[in-house]
Motif scaffolding. Structure first.
Motif, PDB file in Angstrom:
ATOM      1  N   GLY A   1      -1.837   6.826   5.172  1.00  0.00           N
ATOM      2  CA  GLY A   1      -0.820   5.911   5.683  1.00  0.00           C
ATOM      3  C   GLY A   1       0.585   6.408   5.393  1.00  0.00           C
ATOM      4  N   LEU A   2       0.803   6.914   4.174  1.00  0.00           N
ATOM      5  CA  LEU A   2       2.124   7.396   3.805  1.00  0.00           C
ATOM      6  C   LEU A   2       2.533   8.596   4.660  1.00  0.00           C
ATOM      7  CD1 LEU A   2       4.609   7.536   1.974  1.00  0.00           C
ATOM      8  CD2 LEU A   2       3.251   8.913   0.379  1.00  0.00           C
ATOM      9  N   GLN A   3       1.625   9.543   4.837  1.00  0.00           N
ATOM     10  CA  GLN A   3       1.966  10.738   5.610  1.00  0.00           C
ATOM     11  C   GLN A   3       2.205  10.397   7.084  1.00  0.00           C
ATOM     12  OE1 GLN A   3       2.803  13.475   4.247  1.00  0.00           O
ATOM     13  NE2 GLN A   3       2.191  12.777   2.206  1.00  0.00           N
ATOM     14  N   MET A   4       1.451   9.432   7.611  1.00  0.00           N
ATOM     15  CA  MET A   4       1.721   8.979   8.982  1.00  0.00           C
ATOM     16  C   MET A   4       3.113   8.364   9.079  1.00  0.00           C
ATOM     17  SD  MET A   4      -1.948   7.253   9.967  1.00  0.00           S
ATOM     18  CE  MET A   4      -1.223   6.378  11.344  1.00  0.00           C
ATOM     19  N   ALA A   5       3.467   7.535   8.092  1.00  0.00           N
ATOM     20  CA  ALA A   5       4.777   6.890   8.106  1.00  0.00           C
ATOM     21  C   ALA A   5       5.892   7.921   7.975  1.00  0.00           C
ATOM     22  CB  ALA A   5       4.865   5.866   6.972  1.00  0.00           C
ATOM     23  N   LEU A   6       5.712   8.920   7.114  1.00  0.00           N
ATOM     24  CA  LEU A   6       6.724   9.966   6.957  1.00  0.00           C
ATOM     25  C   LEU A   6       6.884  10.773   8.238  1.00  0.00           C
ATOM     26  CD1 LEU A   6       5.845  11.218   3.348  1.00  0.00           C
ATOM     27  CD2 LEU A   6       7.942  10.053   4.035  1.00  0.00           C
ATOM     28  N   ASP A   7       5.773  11.063   8.919  1.00  0.00           N
ATOM     29  CA  ASP A   7       5.840  11.786  10.191  1.00  0.00           C
ATOM     30  C   ASP A   7       6.593  10.974  11.246  1.00  0.00           C
ATOM     31  OD1 ASP A   7       4.538  14.012   9.287  1.00  0.00           O
ATOM     32  OD2 ASP A   7       2.568  13.437  10.036  1.00  0.00           O
ATOM     33  N   LEU A   8       6.279   9.691  11.342  1.00  0.00           N
ATOM     34  CA  LEU A   8       6.914   8.843  12.345  1.00  0.00           C
ATOM     35  C   LEU A   8       8.410   8.702  12.097  1.00  0.00           C
ATOM     36  CD1 LEU A   8       4.166   6.074  12.553  1.00  0.00           C
ATOM     37  CD2 LEU A   8       4.816   7.622  14.415  1.00  0.00           C
ATOM     38  N   LEU A   9       8.782   8.504  10.825  1.00  0.00           N
ATOM     39  CA  LEU A   9      10.195   8.320  10.504  1.00  0.00           C
ATOM     40  C   LEU A   9      10.972   9.634  10.676  1.00  0.00           C
ATOM     41  CD1 LEU A   9      12.069   6.066   9.607  1.00  0.00           C
ATOM     42  CD2 LEU A   9      11.714   6.769   7.231  1.00  0.00           C
TER      43      LEU A   9
ATOM     44  N   VAL B   1       0.836  -1.202   0.000  1.00  0.00           N
ATOM     45  CA  VAL B   1       0.000   0.000   0.000  1.00  0.00           C
ATOM     46  C   VAL B   1       0.868   1.248   0.000  1.00  0.00           C
ATOM     47  CG1 VAL B   1      -1.719   1.321   1.279  1.00  0.00           C
ATOM     48  CG2 VAL B   1      -1.942  -1.152   1.100  1.00  0.00           C
ATOM     49  N   LEU B   2       1.906   1.279   0.815  1.00  0.00           N
ATOM     50  CA  LEU B   2       2.769   2.460   0.876  1.00  0.00           C
ATOM     51  C   LEU B   2       3.504   2.679  -0.445  1.00  0.00           C
ATOM     52  CD1 LEU B   2       4.319   2.280   4.468  1.00  0.00           C
ATOM     53  CD2 LEU B   2       2.422   3.677   3.649  1.00  0.00           C
ATOM     54  N   ARG B   3       3.845   1.588  -1.131  1.00  0.00           N
ATOM     55  CA  ARG B   3       4.501   1.748  -2.436  1.00  0.00           C
ATOM     56  C   ARG B   3       3.562   2.458  -3.408  1.00  0.00           C
ATOM     57  NH1 ARG B   3       5.883  -3.102  -3.298  1.00  0.00           N
ATOM     58  NH2 ARG B   3       8.127  -2.966  -2.941  1.00  0.00           N
ATOM     59  N   TRP B   4       2.278   2.069  -3.401  1.00  0.00           N
ATOM     60  CA  TRP B   4       1.317   2.739  -4.281  1.00  0.00           C
ATOM     61  C   TRP B   4       1.018   4.157  -3.804  1.00  0.00           C
ATOM     62  CZ3 TRP B   4       0.248   1.167  -8.968  1.00  0.00           C
ATOM     63  CH2 TRP B   4       0.417  -0.181  -9.291  1.00  0.00           C
ATOM     64  N   CYS B   5       1.081   4.391  -2.516  1.00  0.00           N
ATOM     65  CA  CYS B   5       0.919   5.755  -1.999  1.00  0.00           C
ATOM     66  C   CYS B   5       2.029   6.662  -2.516  1.00  0.00           C
ATOM     67  CB  CYS B   5       0.930   5.755  -0.468  1.00  0.00           C
ATOM     68  SG  CYS B   5      -0.562   5.112   0.304  1.00  0.00           S
ATOM     69  N   LEU B   6       3.247   6.143  -2.537  1.00  0.00           N
ATOM     70  CA  LEU B   6       4.370   6.924  -3.054  1.00  0.00           C
ATOM     71  C   LEU B   6       4.172   7.264  -4.520  1.00  0.00           C
ATOM     72  CD1 LEU B   6       7.379   5.040  -1.394  1.00  0.00           C
ATOM     73  CD2 LEU B   6       6.691   7.393  -0.941  1.00  0.00           C
ATOM     74  N   ARG B   7       3.705   6.287  -5.299  1.00  0.00           N
ATOM     75  CA  ARG B   7       3.469   6.547  -6.723  1.00  0.00           C
ATOM     76  C   ARG B   7       2.348   7.561  -6.916  1.00  0.00           C
ATOM     77  NH1 ARG B   7       3.793   0.596  -9.731  1.00  0.00           N
ATOM     78  NH2 ARG B   7       5.875   0.025  -8.978  1.00  0.00           N
ATOM     79  N   GLU B   8       1.308   7.445  -6.125  1.00  0.00           N
ATOM     80  CA  GLU B   8       0.176   8.369  -6.240  1.00  0.00           C
ATOM     81  C   GLU B   8       0.599   9.800  -5.908  1.00  0.00           C
ATOM     82  OE1 GLU B   8      -3.731   8.759  -7.422  1.00  0.00           O
ATOM     83  OE2 GLU B   8      -2.798   6.805  -7.075  1.00  0.00           O
ATOM     84  N   SER B   9       1.572   9.950  -5.011  1.00  0.00           N
ATOM     85  CA  SER B   9       2.050  11.276  -4.608  1.00  0.00           C
ATOM     86  C   SER B   9       3.277  11.720  -5.386  1.00  0.00           C
ATOM     87  CB  SER B   9       2.367  11.284  -3.111  1.00  0.00           C
ATOM     88  OG  SER B   9       1.194  11.155  -2.343  1.00  0.00           O
ATOM     89  N   ALA B  10       3.702  10.941  -6.386  1.00  0.00           N
ATOM     90  CA  ALA B  10       4.863  11.281  -7.224  1.00  0.00           C
ATOM     91  C   ALA B  10       6.125  11.460  -6.394  1.00  0.00           C
ATOM     92  CB  ALA B  10       4.582  12.536  -8.051  1.00  0.00           C
ATOM     93  N   ILE B  11       6.304  10.588  -5.401  1.00  0.00           N
ATOM     94  CA  ILE B  11       7.492  10.615  -4.560  1.00  0.00           C
ATOM     95  C   ILE B  11       8.345   9.395  -4.892  1.00  0.00           C
ATOM     96  CG2 ILE B  11       8.380  10.564  -2.201  1.00  0.00           C
ATOM     97  CD1 ILE B  11       5.795  11.848  -1.284  1.00  0.00           C
ATOM     98  N   ALA B  12       9.607   9.624  -5.215  1.00  0.00           N
ATOM     99  CA  ALA B  12      10.518   8.532  -5.568  1.00  0.00           C
ATOM    100  C   ALA B  12      11.483   8.291  -4.416  1.00  0.00           C
ATOM    101  CB  ALA B  12      11.283   8.875  -6.842  1.00  0.00           C
ATOM    102  N   LEU B  13      11.391   7.118  -3.815  1.00  0.00           N
ATOM    103  CA  LEU B  13      12.295   6.731  -2.738  1.00  0.00           C
ATOM    104  C   LEU B  13      12.839   5.341  -3.041  1.00  0.00           C
ATOM    105  CD1 LEU B  13      10.308   7.840   0.470  1.00  0.00           C
ATOM    106  CD2 LEU B  13      12.173   9.049  -0.670  1.00  0.00           C
ATOM    107  N   PRO B  14      14.062   5.059  -2.653  1.00  0.00           N
ATOM    108  CA  PRO B  14      14.613   3.714  -2.877  1.00  0.00           C
ATOM    109  C   PRO B  14      13.870   2.678  -2.044  1.00  0.00           C
ATOM    110  CG  PRO B  14      16.105   5.033  -1.533  1.00  0.00           C
ATOM    111  CD  PRO B  14      15.045   5.964  -2.016  1.00  0.00           C
TER     112      PRO B  14
END
Length: 748
Positions: free
Chosen positions: A672-680, A134-147
């Motif tokens: 989910g992605l924004q929660m994960a980014l906040d936590l990290l 789910v987070l991988r698709w969240c990144l794609r939906e937000s146009a964020i590229a992370l390894p």
């Protein structure tokens, strides 16, 4: 379809209107078959990736038929709109819970597709692999590229935080408990749970025009006073000229009145383009009275006024000549227009001929100065047609017997400025010592700094590179601080024809060329070749190119250092003037930094002095995508390191980053992605998108909240400085008027 903002409960009338809109929207999507299939559903959602469309479709398709009926749509939307918080959280949980036990099987788990027999059942828990998908698709939906490694860190951070009992999976109760730690997410979820099929925006209530508000007049008082004085002076000149020629007929009165106004306005056009004089005036108290920041806009306005006056002036004379021709009977109208006649006016009675030539030149200059010409790759047409001002002023001296009196002082100053610029250019070219090709076609030029070149933070120069275009000069803001003695920095975004040529010129493989000649402009294609091969984005080149500069010239950003609380807002490459300013501020900050030799505690003395009264700086940078932050991320990192220690009165400089392509927290596809980014970010003290300590916010800024927070700080009078698109400038200016902040926009 989103219900009206506010509480979830709606009145009977609102409920009926909502039901009507859902039914109407369903009919437009479903067509004649009265069913919505997956392709139609994807088109209606307008999502970037199909993953979330399929997940939502599976949850809406309660019977697993592969299509959604009106009954199923109403049932699902009613649950989201009228349901309680638990219902909406359960829907979010089911989006993430992708596995289901097949009927008749034990143990094995499979991912549920959009057409599963039991799309709502799920497995009842979310494991780490599901969360990672789910987070991988969240990144794609937000146009964020992370390894992938960073994706794993995000997954682990969110999974460890939500898996309270360390069972290896997240239950619904655990997800709800974790979401309670993000109240802004819970609040937005109630608003946006069903925002995929939006109704037509409601009609705005009629309100008082902003031009009639007190705040508008307060923030534009210098411009409005100037325009009022300008209009009054033109009316006075017209009236005085008309009175002096009373009794000669109505057409003569109009022609003479417009002629006197033309004397003033044609000379005033030169005044508005005295860039060196205007730069000097910015350092005087006059800058607080006159709208010097708008000199280019006023130049364009006066140009239109000149054309209008010229048209009326010419038309009035033609009408008067036509009247005289009818009364005389011996001379035709053409003779009055095309033949020199003593007593008509002008040198040798050539007023008619020089007037017609002037009308043609002015019309051509206006036509070729339009944005559609300048910004469509035909800058040379604008440049060469605008050089006809030399002929215009010459013809005006021949045409009007009194024009020279108006033009004497402005004309001498204009000639002096041009002479100084020409002398500066003839002194020799400068070397481009280094070229960096940055993401999104940004060219970073490092130019040797002339020995006696002094400028202020935020100033700009005109740049000429003969190898790109021999006669073209383009304005670019200096992005390095004045304290940097050896070189000048320019960051140039490839948006037009010239800037694109510049990027492509340094992008192609180069061969060594002879040393550039220092005394004159180099011919096209010589003297500007790089001595190194050029690679992909981010390549650093050792160049030995020749260029010429003209300037520096001042901008509104010079006011920043005399502000108390400055809010700097940059959109995209609009960061360039603020890059220079922020570096200069930190140079001064570093000079005043003190350290205790015993405990090594560091602090900064008061930065305010006669040249700098700043108490607080808020820097806001808005970018469309992730790559744009790479332009100045190293500079911003240094600025953060300079302020590593917390100051007693709070941080002097605060940075706020926004990425507009990233989905905000009020979108269920990004929670989910924004929660994960906040936590990290909280765990590592570093943002995953930029690498800065400052957390990158998704979406666009809420200006009401941003300026509301600024107003609450009460660190002095607030002034907002903006560099970016005109559309965004209008939005920010409106909010500044609402909060009573002064607004300044970068203009060339």
């Amino acid at each position: 379809l989103r219900p009206p903002a506010g509480p979830c409960t709606m009145s009977a009338a609102e409920d009926a209107e909502w039901l009507r809109r859902v039914t109407e929207q369903f009919g437009s999507i479903a067509g004649e078959d009265k069913e919505i299939d997956l392709a139609e559903f994807k088109a209606a959602l307008q999502v970037k990736e199909s993953f979330f469309a399929e997940r939502f479709f599976a949850l809406f398709d309660s019977d697993g038929s592969g299509t959604i009926s009106l009954e199923e749509l109403l049932k699902a939307l009613s649950l989201l709109v009228h349901g309680n918080e638990t219902d909406k959280l359960r829907f979010l949980f089911q989006v993430y819970d992708m596995k289901v036990k097949p009927r008749g099987c034990r143990g094995a788990m499979v991912y549920r597709g959009p057409c599963s027999d039991s799309p709502r059942a799920g497995s009842g828990s979310i494991d780490a692999e599901e969360l990672r998908v789910v987070l991988r698709w969240c990144l794609r939906e937000s146009a964020i590229a992370l390894p992938e490694e960073r994706l794993g860190d995000l997954t682990l951070a969110l999974f460890e935080a939500a898996d309270k009992d360390r069972s290896g999976s997240i239950t619904f109760e655990e997800l709800r408990e974790e979401l309670e730690g993000f109240p802004e997410v819970m609040e937005n979820l109630t608003i946006s749970a069903a925002s995929w099929l939006k109704p037509p925006p409601p009609a705005e209530r009629s309100r008082r025009p902003r031009y009639l508000t007190r705040a508008y007049w307060h923030n534009h008082r210098s411009k409005l006073t100037f325009l009022g004085g300008y209009a009054s002076l033109n009316l006075l000149l017209f009236a005085l000229a008309a009175l002096r020629h009373a009794g000669l007929g109505g057409w003569v009165l109009v022609a003479r009145g417009c002629g006197q106004c033309l004397n003033f306005n044609c000379a005033f056009l030169a005044v508005l383009m005295l860039r060196r004089c205007l730069t000097w005036l910015r350092a005087t108290p006059i800058a607080k009275v006159l709208p010097l920041d708008q000199h280019v806009v006023f130049h364009q306005l006066v140009g239109y006024v000149v054309l209008a006056l010229a048209a009326v002036h010419t038309g009035a004379h033609v009408a008067n000549f036509s009247r005289l021709a009818r009364q005389d009977g011996r001379h035709a109208l053409a003779e009055y227009l095309w033949s020199a006649r003593p007593g008509v006016g002008g040198l040798g009675g050539t007023a008619s001929q020089t007037g017609l030539a002037l009308a043609g030149l002015l019309a051509a200059m206006l036509a070729f100065s339009s944005p559609c010409v300048r910004r469509s790759g035909h800058f040379e047409v604008f440049y060469w047609s605008h050089l006809s001002y030399i002929f215009v002023w010459t013809l005006l001296i021949l045409h009007g017997p009194h024009f020279w009196k108006w033009f004497a002082v402005p004309g001498c100053l204009f000639a002096l400025e041009k002479g100084l610029g020409l002398a500066w250019r003839r002194a020799g070219g400068l070397r481009i010592v280094e070229v960096n090709l940055l993401p999104s076609k940004v060219t970073h030029l490092v130019i040797e700094r002339p020995q006696f070149f002094h400028y202020k933070p935020g100033d700009y120069i005109y740049l000429n590179i003969p190898a790109i275009a021999t006669y073209e000069w383009h304005p670019f803001t200096i992005s390095s601080a004045p304290e940097q003695q050896e070189t000048l920095w320019l960051h140039i975004r490839s948006l037009g024809q010239w800037t694109t040529k510049l990027y492509e010129y340094f992008q192609q493989p180069q061969s060594p060329s002879p040393e550039p000649k220092p005394l004159s402009r180099s011919p096209r294609g010589k003297g500007c070749r790089s001595r190194a091969q050029v690679g992909a984005d981010g390549a650093q080149l050792s160049a030995n190119a020749e260029c010429y500069i003209d300037g520096p010239y001042g901008t509104p950003t010079r006011r920043i250092f005399t502000s108390e609380h400055a809010v700097l807002i940059a959109a995209g490459i609009g960061i360039t003037p603020f890059a220079s300013i922020l570096q200069s501020i930190m140079y001064r900050y570093r000079r005043r930094k003190q350290s205790c030799p015993s405990c090594h505690y560091s602090w900064c003395e008061d930065l305010r002095d006669e040249e700098m009264t700043l108490r607080k700086v808020d820097f806001i940078w808005i970018n469309r995508d992730q790559k744009h932050f790479e332009w100045f991320v190293s500079l911003l990192t240094k600025l953060e390191m300079e302020q590593a220690e917390q100051e007693p009165g709070g941080r002097f400089l605060e940075m706020h980053m926004y990425m507009t392509s990233a989905l905000s927290k009020n979108d269920m596809k990004a929670i989910g992605l924004q929660m994960a980014l906040d936590l990290l970010a909280a765990k590592e003290q570093r943002d995953s998108i930029t690498g800065l300590r400052t957390r990158t916010q998704p979406g666009r800024p809420d200006w009401s909240k941003v300026f509301g927070k600024v107003a609450e700080e009460k660190r002095g009078k607030v002034q907002v400085f903006f560099c970016g698109s005109p559309a965004l400038a209008k939005v920010i200016k409106t909010h500044c008027e609402r909060f009573g902040f002064r607004f300044f926009k970068e203009n060339f």
